[in-house]
Design a protein around this motif. Structure first.
Motif, mmCIF file in Angstrom:
data_model
loop_
_atom_site.group_PDB
_atom_site.id
_atom_site.type_symbol
_atom_site.label_atom_id
_atom_site.label_comp_id
_atom_site.label_asym_id
_atom_site.label_seq_id
_atom_site.Cartn_x
_atom_site.Cartn_y
_atom_site.Cartn_z
ATOM 1 N N VAL A 115 -1.075 14.603 -13.546
ATOM 2 C CA VAL A 115 -1.791 14.936 -12.311
ATOM 3 C C VAL A 115 -2.019 13.685 -11.485
ATOM 4 C CG1 VAL A 115 -4.017 15.734 -11.404
ATOM 5 C CG2 VAL A 115 -2.848 17.047 -13.173
ATOM 6 N N SER A 116 -2.437 12.589 -12.111
ATOM 7 C CA SER A 116 -2.683 11.363 -11.343
ATOM 8 C C SER A 116 -1.384 10.807 -10.772
ATOM 9 C CB SER A 116 -3.406 10.314 -12.189
ATOM 10 O OG SER A 116 -2.563 9.809 -13.186
ATOM 11 N N ASN A 117 -0.280 10.873 -11.539
ATOM 12 C CA ASN A 117 1.017 10.443 -11.013
ATOM 13 C C ASN A 117 1.469 11.340 -9.872
ATOM 14 O OD1 ASN A 117 1.201 8.321 -12.783
ATOM 15 N ND2 ASN A 117 2.539 9.381 -14.230
ATOM 16 N N GLY A 118 1.234 12.633 -9.969
ATOM 17 C CA GLY A 118 1.586 13.558 -8.886
ATOM 18 C C GLY A 118 0.808 13.243 -7.622
ATOM 19 N N SER A 136 10.800 6.552 -8.041
ATOM 20 C CA SER A 136 10.935 6.216 -9.458
ATOM 21 C C SER A 136 9.619 6.483 -10.184
ATOM 22 C CB SER A 136 11.313 4.740 -9.625
ATOM 23 O OG SER A 136 10.224 3.916 -9.242
ATOM 24 N N ARG A 137 9.650 6.380 -11.499
ATOM 25 C CA ARG A 137 8.419 6.593 -12.276
ATOM 26 C C ARG A 137 7.332 5.597 -11.907
ATOM 27 N NH1 ARG A 137 8.901 9.039 -17.959
ATOM 28 N NH2 ARG A 137 10.731 10.348 -17.730
ATOM 29 N N SER A 138 7.739 4.410 -11.492
ATOM 30 C CA SER A 138 6.753 3.391 -11.132
ATOM 31 C C SER A 138 6.256 3.556 -9.697
ATOM 32 C CB SER A 138 7.345 1.994 -11.323
ATOM 33 O OG SER A 138 8.453 1.812 -10.461
ATOM 34 N N GLY A 139 6.809 4.519 -8.956
ATOM 35 C CA GLY A 139 6.358 4.781 -7.600
ATOM 36 C C GLY A 139 7.164 4.075 -6.531
ATOM 37 N N GLU A 140 8.323 3.519 -6.898
ATOM 38 C CA GLU A 140 9.184 2.834 -5.935
ATOM 39 C C GLU A 140 10.148 3.823 -5.292
ATOM 40 O OE1 GLU A 140 8.945 -0.495 -5.193
ATOM 41 O OE2 GLU A 140 7.195 -0.465 -6.497
ATOM 42 N N PHE A 141 10.405 3.625 -3.991
ATOM 43 C CA PHE A 141 11.354 4.452 -3.262
ATOM 44 C C PHE A 141 12.764 4.198 -3.777
ATOM 45 C CE2 PHE A 141 14.362 4.707 0.322
ATOM 46 C CZ PHE A 141 14.274 6.056 0.586
ATOM 47 N N ILE A 142 13.510 5.291 -4.043
ATOM 48 C CA ILE A 142 14.897 5.174 -4.492
ATOM 49 C C ILE A 142 15.845 5.535 -3.345
ATOM 50 C CG2 ILE A 142 16.642 6.076 -6.084
ATOM 51 C CD1 ILE A 142 14.359 6.566 -8.092
#
Length: 159
Positions: A25-28, A120-126
């Motif tokens: 939830v926090s990652n979402g 990405s999982r770390s929150g970086e734009f791909i």
């Protein structure tokens, strides 16, 4: 005789599941706020590319495309786009973390695609992913901004 102690294992599993749910939830929520920022960046980045393509087209064609700089539609959503004859293509910031691509004909607005940032999982734009809603293509496809401009300017002129 060995005791099974299933209650302890069940409680540990329930706690682990709760922790995983909270993390998801926090990652979402983090990804949603990142996507909202990226959609604003999308409009800022695609505007000059769109304007350059429209200018090149207008220099070579008798029929002219009108570039539409950042503006707001009836719902208050920010967009930029292009108009040709009685049609428009609009790249609209939905306010919900994705870009909606609308085809406007005589005050009739139809969503024809949407673009979503892949993170990405770390929150970086791909990259940007596009889902076409016109019946061809059935999944998210990675796209570049130049490809998006070429595709939708071509659609605007040929439809």
């Amino acid at each position: 005789m060995q005791l099974n102690d299933w209650e302890k294992r069940l409680a540990a599993e329930a706690n682990r599941l709760k922790d995983r749910t909270n993390t998801a939830v926090s990652n979402g929520n983090r990804n949603e706020s990142i996507r909202r920022k990226l959609t604003r960046d999308f409009l800022t980045a695609i505007g000059p590319i769109l304007k350059e393509s429209v200018t090149k087209f207008n220099d070579l064609s008798a029929n002219k495309i009108e570039f539409m700089a950042l503006a707001k539609d009836r719902r208050g959503d920010q967009y930029c786009g292009a108009a040709f004859n009685s049609r428009e293509i609009r790249f609209v910031d939905s306010g919900r973390g994705f870009i909606r691509i609308d085809m406007v004909k005589n005050d009739s607005v139809n969503e024809i695609a949407f673009i979503l940032a892949r993170i990405s999982r770390s929150g970086e734009f791909i990259t940007w992913d596009e889902k076409n809603l016109l019946g061809f293509g059935n999944r998210l496809e990675p796209v570049t901004l130049k490809h998006v401009v070429r595709k939708y300017i071509t659609l605007l002129v040929t439809s």
